[in-house]
Scaffold this motif. Structure first.
Motif, PDB file in Angstrom:
ATOM      1  N   SER A   1       2.988   5.887  -2.859  1.00  0.00           N
ATOM      2  CA  SER A   1       4.155   6.652  -3.292  1.00  0.00           C
ATOM      3  C   SER A   1       4.193   6.764  -4.815  1.00  0.00           C
ATOM      4  O   SER A   1       4.444   7.841  -5.362  1.00  0.00           O
ATOM      5  N   PHE A   2       3.923   5.652  -5.496  1.00  0.00           N
ATOM      6  CA  PHE A   2       3.918   5.651  -6.955  1.00  0.00           C
ATOM      7  C   PHE A   2       2.831   6.576  -7.494  1.00  0.00           C
ATOM      8  O   PHE A   2       3.057   7.338  -8.428  1.00  0.00           O
ATOM      9  N   ALA A   3       1.643   6.523  -6.877  1.00  0.00           N
ATOM     10  CA  ALA A   3       0.532   7.363  -7.328  1.00  0.00           C
ATOM     11  C   ALA A   3       0.860   8.840  -7.132  1.00  0.00           C
ATOM     12  O   ALA A   3       0.575   9.668  -8.005  1.00  0.00           O
ATOM     13  N   GLU A   4       1.463   9.181  -6.004  1.00  0.00           N
ATOM     14  CA  GLU A   4       1.841  10.574  -5.764  1.00  0.00           C
ATOM     15  C   GLU A   4       2.877  11.038  -6.783  1.00  0.00           C
ATOM     16  O   GLU A   4       2.791  12.144  -7.304  1.00  0.00           O
ATOM     17  N   HIS A   5       3.839  10.174  -7.063  1.00  0.00           N
ATOM     18  CA  HIS A   5       4.879  10.521  -8.033  1.00  0.00           C
ATOM     19  C   HIS A   5       4.266  10.700  -9.423  1.00  0.00           C
ATOM     20  O   HIS A   5       4.589  11.644 -10.137  1.00  0.00           O
TER      21      HIS A   5
ATOM     22  N   LYS B   1       0.831  -1.203   0.000  1.00  0.00           N
ATOM     23  CA  LYS B   1       0.000   0.000   0.000  1.00  0.00           C
ATOM     24  C   LYS B   1       0.866   1.253   0.000  1.00  0.00           C
ATOM     25  O   LYS B   1       0.593   2.211  -0.725  1.00  0.00           O
ATOM     26  N   ALA B   2       1.935   1.238   0.805  1.00  0.00           N
ATOM     27  CA  ALA B   2       2.831   2.396   0.860  1.00  0.00           C
ATOM     28  C   ALA B   2       3.515   2.619  -0.489  1.00  0.00           C
ATOM     29  O   ALA B   2       3.640   3.756  -0.950  1.00  0.00           O
ATOM     30  N   LYS B   3       3.942   1.532  -1.145  1.00  0.00           N
ATOM     31  CA  LYS B   3       4.570   1.651  -2.460  1.00  0.00           C
ATOM     32  C   LYS B   3       3.588   2.198  -3.487  1.00  0.00           C
ATOM     33  O   LYS B   3       3.931   3.059  -4.295  1.00  0.00           O
TER      34      LYS B   3
END
Length: 102
Positions: A58-62, A53-55
């Protein structure tokens, strides 16, 4: 099996022996905790799910930051690239459908 703490020497004081016993108990407790954690499949699955979930977050924010301009509007270059990819996929799908129908 090697020990991190050497045993007290011959003729060691009672305090040294008691300190060695206490270190041994702490080491044994740590070992039992580590084994318990390894055998707890539910906790491992939960931990892996949290990592995934954290990955993903992070990917979605990036990806969100990469696809917008400084003022928050969609970046035209990214939209054009996405449009080109969609068009290419559509062409490939049409070609594959036509080949199968022959």
């Amino acid at each position: 099996m090697t020990s991190e703490h050497p045993e007290p020497e011959q003729g060691a004081s009672v305090d040294d022996i008691e300190a060695d016993i206490e270190r041994t108990r702490e080491d044994l407790g740590d070992t039992v905790d580590a084994l318990t954690d390894r055998l707890n499949v539910k906790a491992q699955a939960k931990r892996k799910a949290e990592e995934a979930k954290a990955k993903a977050t992070s990917f979605a924010e990036h990806a969100k930051d990469a696809g917008t301009t400084d003022d928050g509007r969609p970046d035209p270059k990214v939209l054009a690239g996405a449009g080109a990819v969609v068009a290419l996929v559509a062409v490939v799908v049409v070609v594959l459908i036509r080949r199968r129908s022959r």
